[in-house]
Scaffold this active site. Structure first.
Site, mmCIF file in Angstrom:
data_model
loop_
_atom_site.group_PDB
_atom_site.id
_atom_site.type_symbol
_atom_site.label_atom_id
_atom_site.label_comp_id
_atom_site.label_asym_id
_atom_site.label_seq_id
_atom_site.Cartn_x
_atom_site.Cartn_y
_atom_site.Cartn_z
ATOM 1 N N ALA A 279 0.825 -1.214 0.000
ATOM 2 C CA ALA A 279 0.000 0.000 0.000
ATOM 3 C C ALA A 279 0.861 1.269 0.000
ATOM 4 O O ALA A 279 2.095 1.211 0.069
ATOM 5 C CB ALA A 279 -0.931 -0.016 1.196
ATOM 6 N N HIS A 280 0.193 2.406 -0.042
ATOM 7 C CA HIS A 280 0.900 3.696 -0.117
ATOM 8 C C HIS A 280 1.764 3.954 1.108
ATOM 9 O O HIS A 280 1.397 3.636 2.219
ATOM 10 C CB HIS A 280 -0.054 4.868 -0.343
ATOM 11 C CG HIS A 280 -1.293 4.897 0.494
ATOM 12 N ND1 HIS A 280 -2.254 5.853 0.318
ATOM 13 C CD2 HIS A 280 -1.744 4.091 1.485
ATOM 14 C CE1 HIS A 280 -3.228 5.644 1.172
ATOM 15 N NE2 HIS A 280 -2.954 4.594 1.875
ATOM 16 N N ASN A 281 2.908 4.542 0.853
ATOM 17 C CA ASN A 281 3.843 4.976 1.893
ATOM 18 C C ASN A 281 4.471 3.831 2.679
ATOM 19 O O ASN A 281 5.103 4.067 3.704
ATOM 20 C CB ASN A 281 3.167 5.961 2.868
ATOM 21 C CG ASN A 281 2.806 7.277 2.205
ATOM 22 O OD1 ASN A 281 1.741 7.395 1.600
ATOM 23 N ND2 ASN A 281 3.701 8.241 2.229
#
Lengths: 349, 349, 349
Positions: B244-246
């Site tokens: 997922a993001h980050n």
């Protein structure tokens, strides 16, 4: 989707079934029980949906042998009784749903290596790629975005849906359906050593997909390290499934969505693996075994067994209590054992 | 796959190992132990496969230091002893499996923006797309169907397999392998508010994939909301994984198929995450931790720990009983506690 | 990413918030709290990140109503208080992150059927494929590698990212975002009969994706057997999710990565399904229900309930003990019941 109208009697004859009611009624289409209208045939195999029968406006309903008597009179429809009504439904739906008509030509907007051998009747859509020495059998279709690597062999009557990837050297049988985004022949996940000195193990084997296999969208099937990963005849694999290197899936086995099978595991014939199940590497799943949804399979499974490991979700606050206590099962057992001894002492006295 | 024959003594020297038997035997290929024939070398690292040694027709077998003595005489083969026989096998397989020879040209059937800077030796296959201001380093390969968005930077000696997507602004290091269907830089799953008034949070960060990373087929790695999602040097990620993001994956960590890592979680170095594991957002997994298959990780994990949470499937009818009782664990504990008190009372009397 | 500078007072007015501190400070960009510099605005909604406030060099921080007082003086920044600071952050980030400027033309390197009706402002990138009788509404974008099958209808302002597949007859609403590798309208996994006599059930329905839906990378949504699979208005679906045939996802529901929903299941409005959850076929999930990560849902769920079924991983050697005892829960209960009887006997005496 309809090509022609048939009488109910004709359909009954086609599937080896029996009419209860008016065999002359004309059927033009298949529809679900809660939407079917006049001129349409529907089916009832799950009693959960029997409630829809009262208001059903279909011209006929496919049911099991002897079931018409139970339902007759509830609605004005005629019935087609069949030994396996679901199979009868499938065959009638096939009859009314002919395959798409394809151009059977090679698009000038495709990229096809001059050495590829492409049989008659094959459709190569625009933007498909066909590598060197590829063979494609009669009447197969390669949709846009399909990649067929060097030395791949594809049988006849196959459909490779958009953006399917079949990497070099893999072999696809006859009547195979690969849904959009399927990847066949990606490298297996193989390394030796650890950390800085980890070494990639070249994945120089390939994948064999036998006749009549169907593989769901975005599923991935890795090539073997050495030798072959094999999907045997008639196996059906759903979407987003992971099949690792050197796995062998037996004839007519079924693997549901998001299941994963780790390296070198051998799955027998007629096995059913439900959704999100996970099977470790280097084991064997015996013929006819059934693996329940979300089950983890850490060791070999004998033929014919039915295994489950999934947990039914519970109300969150109750589940939190259970989850707090679960790790304390060993303590609980110890308490119980201690009490058993104490009671035995008390009883003696 | 073979390019040249070597003597067993040459191979031993190449991997820093030792010959037991005839070092002059000629090796032309690598094969699995149950299929190997004369002229081929195989390996034996898993004792489960020792049974194949009796009938093994390979010209040589790679084994651990001192292991040849145990097996010698069971078959006519010679042995190559190595400190890590699996690494020796990998290196010898690499020697016999040279990379595919590529055209090192840009296909006229590709779509390449005029502003892209593409180094020498790069192969751009037909039907690949390269956006504005993209940079691609020496000897990298972009297979058919690859999408490289605007402002992406790709290092040297990378392989982007068919239908890989790298969206705008992402950065890929050197010697990175992205398998077919990988998506790098898709939007993270970020919204604020609820229902009708839910608002999409623009995902304006990007993804950095460092050197020597390999990412499996159809895996997805989301771009950061702000800042960057990072896959550090040497990390290996299997098929159908969700990052997922980050998220930050540390150096040389390994993530097996179908695992999922939620937003902003930091995975340390040399971590192993097994298949189908799920890790929540905003936590840290310490260096060297090992997460078992299907494990759920709800909170941060210290360095070096080995965690499991997967459940071994059991016969279905037995499992049903267990699953009926599991939610009643709190009641069971209460019963046990009550009995303990009663027994204590009885003992007193 | 910035298009223009705004004063903090202007931003507060834009989101309906209130300035605490210097409203004249100029904001040019949005940045995460641990990286923000002068000229940038950041946000603080998770107290876990409050520690970064001391050293924060942002020009302003978005916080909840009344929160500025608590933080004021810890750093030289000004504050923007908003009722929902996360929504305010999202809106300000949208303001500073305009959509990519697209060519709004049809590439000559795309393959577009002459019968397709493509509205003004649509961008068809090179290497996209558009079939017969397709309709595409104003300002939508079809990136490279996109496949749009015959008779598909796509609304206005949609983005189909690279390598998205929408098979024939499916309907996509307005402002829909399909991320890279999404497959819409693949065949459902439907067969009748068993083994050699297994018959494919033609999947002749389609998929409807309503307005304002966003679907994550490599997610697969199968077409209905008959009728339609429906993703209702405002639903948000993450990466690698499986939505089977005839499923209905209600308005504004959210499905996180790697979750799977089996055939014909109806998910209500405003439902939240967490990552890797699995939901069986033919059930209903009530409006507003929340399903925890990795949960298995075997039967219908009433509206508004919160269910969990995921297990927190434990140290491996402890977990092994728990897993050995778990299948013996029925025995444990029997022991406890036996002891209860014995104690009752002892107490009587």
């Amino acid at each position: 989707m309809s090509i022609a109208a048939r009488t109910l009697a004709e359909l009954a004859s086609f599937v080896g079934g029996k009419v209860v009611g008016d065999g002359a009624v004309i059927i033009q289409r298949v529809a679900p029980i809660d939407e079917a209208a006049s001129g349409e045939i529907t089916f009832l195999t799950n009693t959960r949906y029997a409630k829809y029968l009262e208001r059903c406006r279909a011209s006929a309903v496919i049911v099991g042998i002897g079931a018409a008597a139970e339902y007759f009179g509830r609605s004005p429809v005629a019935f087609l009784e069949a030994a396996d009504p679901y199979v009868a439904f499938a065959k009638i739906l096939q009859l009314f749903s002919p395959a798409a008509l394809l151009a059977q030509t090679r698009s000038a907007q495709a990229s096809i290596d001059a050495s590829a051998v492409i049989d008659e009747g094959v459709t190569v859509f625009p933007l498909a790629y066909v590598g060197a020495r590829v063979k494609v059998g009669r009447n197969s279709a390669l949709y846009p975005g399909v990649f067929v690597g060097d030395d791949v062999e594809i049988g006849s009557d196959c459909v490779l849906h958009p953006n399917v990837v079949v990497r070099h050297g893999c072999r696809i049988g006859d009547r195979v359906i690969l849904h959009a985004g399927v990847v066949i022949g990606s490298d297996g996940f193989g390394y030796a050593g650890r950390g800085e000195s980890r070494v990639k193990i070249p994945q120089v084997g390939f994948v064999v997909v036998e006749d009549d296999v169907e593989i769901g969208a975005n599923t991935t099937i890795d090539r073997a390290t050495l030798g072959r990963t094999v999907i045997r005849r008639g196996a059906k694999i759903d979407n987003l499934v992971q099949i690792a290197h050197n796995v062998n899936i037996g004839e007519h086995s079924v693997v549901a969505a998001q299941a994963g099978i780790a390296g070198s595991t051998k799955v027998g014939k007629h096995v059913t693996i439900a959704g999100q199940a996970g099977i470790v590497n280097h084991i064997e799943i015996g013929d006819g075994a059934i693996i329940g949804p979300q089950s983890g399979i850490p060791k070999s499974v004998p033929a014919g067994v039915v295994l489950s490991g999934g947990i039914a979700a519970a109300p969150h606050h109750e589940w939190l209590k259970v989850m707090t206590l679960l790790p304390q099962l060993p303590k609980l057992w110890a308490s119980v054992r201690a009490m058993e001894r104490q009671i035995a002492d008390l009883v003696k006295k």
